[in-house]
Motif scaffolding. Structure first.
Motif, short mmCIF file in Angstrom:
data_model
loop_
_atom_site.label_atom_id
_atom_site.label_comp_id
_atom_site.label_asym_id
_atom_site.label_seq_id
_atom_site.Cartn_x
_atom_site.Cartn_y
_atom_site.Cartn_z
N MET A 85 75.92 -37.71 39.24
CA MET A 85 76.01 -36.26 39.04
C MET A 85 76.96 -35.65 40.06
N ASN A 86 77.74 -34.70 39.62
CA ASN A 86 78.69 -34.01 40.49
C ASN A 86 78.13 -32.65 40.87
N ARG A 87 77.93 -32.43 42.17
CA ARG A 87 77.36 -31.16 42.62
C ARG A 87 78.42 -30.16 43.07
N ASN A 88 79.68 -30.57 43.15
CA ASN A 88 80.78 -29.68 43.53
C ASN A 88 81.77 -29.66 42.37
N VAL A 89 81.69 -28.63 41.55
CA VAL A 89 82.34 -28.60 40.25
C VAL A 89 83.56 -27.70 40.25
N ILE A 90 84.70 -28.25 39.82
CA ILE A 90 85.88 -27.43 39.54
C ILE A 90 85.68 -26.82 38.16
N LEU A 91 85.67 -25.49 38.10
CA LEU A 91 85.42 -24.79 36.85
C LEU A 91 86.71 -24.11 36.39
N THR A 92 87.25 -24.59 35.29
CA THR A 92 88.46 -24.02 34.70
C THR A 92 88.09 -22.99 33.64
N CYS A 93 88.85 -21.89 33.60
CA CYS A 93 88.74 -20.92 32.51
C CYS A 93 90.03 -20.97 31.69
N ALA A 94 89.91 -21.37 30.43
CA ALA A 94 91.05 -21.41 29.51
C ALA A 94 91.16 -20.02 28.87
N ILE A 95 92.10 -19.23 29.34
CA ILE A 95 92.12 -17.79 29.11
C ILE A 95 92.40 -17.42 27.66
N THR A 96 93.44 -17.99 27.07
CA THR A 96 93.79 -17.70 25.69
C THR A 96 94.59 -18.88 25.15
N GLY A 97 94.31 -19.29 23.95
CA GLY A 97 95.03 -20.41 23.37
C GLY A 97 96.16 -19.94 22.47
N ALA A 98 96.49 -20.76 21.50
CA ALA A 98 97.53 -20.40 20.55
C ALA A 98 96.97 -20.21 19.14
N GLY A 99 95.65 -20.38 19.00
CA GLY A 99 95.03 -20.31 17.68
C GLY A 99 94.90 -18.89 17.16
N ASP A 100 94.55 -18.80 15.89
CA ASP A 100 94.41 -17.50 15.23
C ASP A 100 93.02 -16.94 15.53
N THR A 101 92.84 -16.49 16.76
CA THR A 101 91.52 -16.04 17.20
C THR A 101 91.48 -14.55 17.55
N THR A 102 92.62 -13.91 17.63
CA THR A 102 92.65 -12.53 18.11
C THR A 102 91.93 -11.57 17.16
N ALA A 103 91.91 -11.86 15.86
CA ALA A 103 91.20 -11.00 14.91
C ALA A 103 89.70 -11.25 14.93
N LYS A 104 89.28 -12.37 15.50
CA LYS A 104 87.86 -12.73 15.51
C LYS A 104 87.13 -12.19 16.74
N ASN A 105 87.87 -11.96 17.81
CA ASN A 105 87.27 -11.42 19.03
C ASN A 105 88.31 -10.54 19.71
N PRO A 106 88.10 -9.23 19.77
CA PRO A 106 89.10 -8.34 20.37
C PRO A 106 89.28 -8.55 21.87
N ASN A 107 88.41 -9.35 22.48
CA ASN A 107 88.53 -9.62 23.92
C ASN A 107 89.55 -10.72 24.22
N VAL A 108 90.05 -11.41 23.19
CA VAL A 108 91.08 -12.44 23.42
C VAL A 108 92.35 -11.75 23.89
N PRO A 109 92.84 -12.08 25.09
CA PRO A 109 94.03 -11.39 25.60
C PRO A 109 95.30 -11.85 24.90
N VAL A 110 96.24 -10.91 24.73
CA VAL A 110 97.48 -11.19 23.99
C VAL A 110 98.71 -10.96 24.85
N THR A 111 98.84 -9.79 25.45
CA THR A 111 100.04 -9.47 26.22
C THR A 111 99.99 -10.17 27.57
N PRO A 112 101.14 -10.35 28.23
CA PRO A 112 101.12 -10.94 29.57
C PRO A 112 100.21 -10.20 30.53
#
Length: 310
Positions: free
Chosen positions: A1-28
């Motif tokens: 078990m790893n008790r010291n965890v690197i946690l990555t946040c994948a902010i926005t991808g390239a998929g067609d998700t912006t219409a499904k959740n308005p919180n998906v960021p688009v502009t720089p």
């Protein structure tokens, strides 16, 4: 078990998700703001794509990446930056002539994929380690392209995150290491749940983990409803974790997520299992990354709050 965890946040991808959740960021600016929000929520790393501000679709613009990087670096928070270098591999055969790419195809050469990384020199960049049936399209990344791309990343002095969507990708990533194209201890990201790659379950994660080199650092993520279970599973099997709106749009059933909310939820899971999320400074030291303030590789591991090496 790893008790010291690197946690990555994948902010926005390239998929067609912006219409499904308005919180998906688009502009720089929106993407940079979400990197900052993820940092304030406790994330170690921000993994970014950029989008066309007008359409929300795929963009490979170096200037969009540059704006995101500058806004984050000028903010009063610290976070490790990880730029995607895996775009430009989408192939959808034309319905009338399957020897040609149809609408939605988007192919770049390794040098074109590398351009934002080579110019902006983030601490991390992704290196997708093979081709794949990716939903209804094919993600194209032949072995010779990967070798060329690995050489470009190596020459830039950026640490590659070896993204593996299936067991054969782990095999080829090991081959890149054996050929001297990966410096230092490799960093793997096990990408689970994308149709039709590796499934997001314990057996698959364990099988892929067991094929990693002994000196590997590794993380894993699941998409959709498997995102949070895979956070816990990766930690229990000795790895690090990733969450974010690139991979999952919901905080829980019926509740649309934000990047900051997903980071907080993952952090709670990690703490409930007796672990902690590593700071960006600890992450740089643990992975031997370039310090963005000095340009030098961080060589000394930091002491964690738990009393051992990060």
């Amino acid at each position: 078990m790893n008790r010291n965890v690197i946690l990555t946040c994948a902010i926005t991808g390239a998929g067609d998700t912006t219409a499904k959740n308005p919180n998906v960021p688009v502009t720089p600016q929106q993407i940079a703001d979400d990197c900052i929000a993820a940092a304030k929520a406790g994330a170690s790393v921000a993994h970014i794509h950029v989008r066309d501000p007008e359409t929300g679709g795929v963009s490979h613009s170096v200037e969009h990446f540059r704006e995101v990087m500058q806004r984050v670096r000028e903010a009063d928070v610290d976070i490790v930056m990880n730029i995607t270098a895996g775009g430009g591999g989408d192939w959808i055969p034309d319905a009338e002539d399957p020897t040609r790419g149809g609408p939605g195809s988007d192919i770049q050469t390794p040098r074109e994929r590398h351009e934002p990384v080579g110019e902006l020199l983030p601490e991390l960049c992704t290196l997708d380690c093979g081709s794949l049936n990716f939903g209804d399209m094919v993600y194209v990344n032949p072995a010779d392209w990967l070798r060329e791309h690995a050489r470009l990343v190596q020459a830039a002095g950026v640490k590659p995150e070896l993204e593996c969507f299936d067991l054969g990708h782990v095999w080829f990533a090991r081959q890149l290491q054996q050929e001297g194209l990966i410096d230092g201890d490799p960093l793997y990201q096990l990408c689970l749940g994308i149709p039709w790659g590796a499934e997001a379950d314990t057996e698959t994660m364990l099988a892929m983990r067991n094929k990693l080199p002994e000196n590997a650092n590794w993380a894993a993520f699941g998409i959709g409803r498997q995102q949070m279970p895979m956070v816990a599973q990766a930690m229990l099997l000795g790895g690090h974790a990733r969450v974010g709106l690139e991979d999952n749009l919901y905080l829980k059933k019926g509740v649309l997520a934000t990047n900051g909310g997903l980071v907080e939820k993952a952090g709670d899971i990690i703490e409930s299992l007796g672990g902690r999320v590593m700071t960006p400074a600890e992450t740089r030291a643990h992975l031997r990354l370039r310090d963005p303030s000095t340009g030098h590789i961080v060589k000394k591991a930091l002491e964690t709050a738990a009393g051992g090496e990060a």
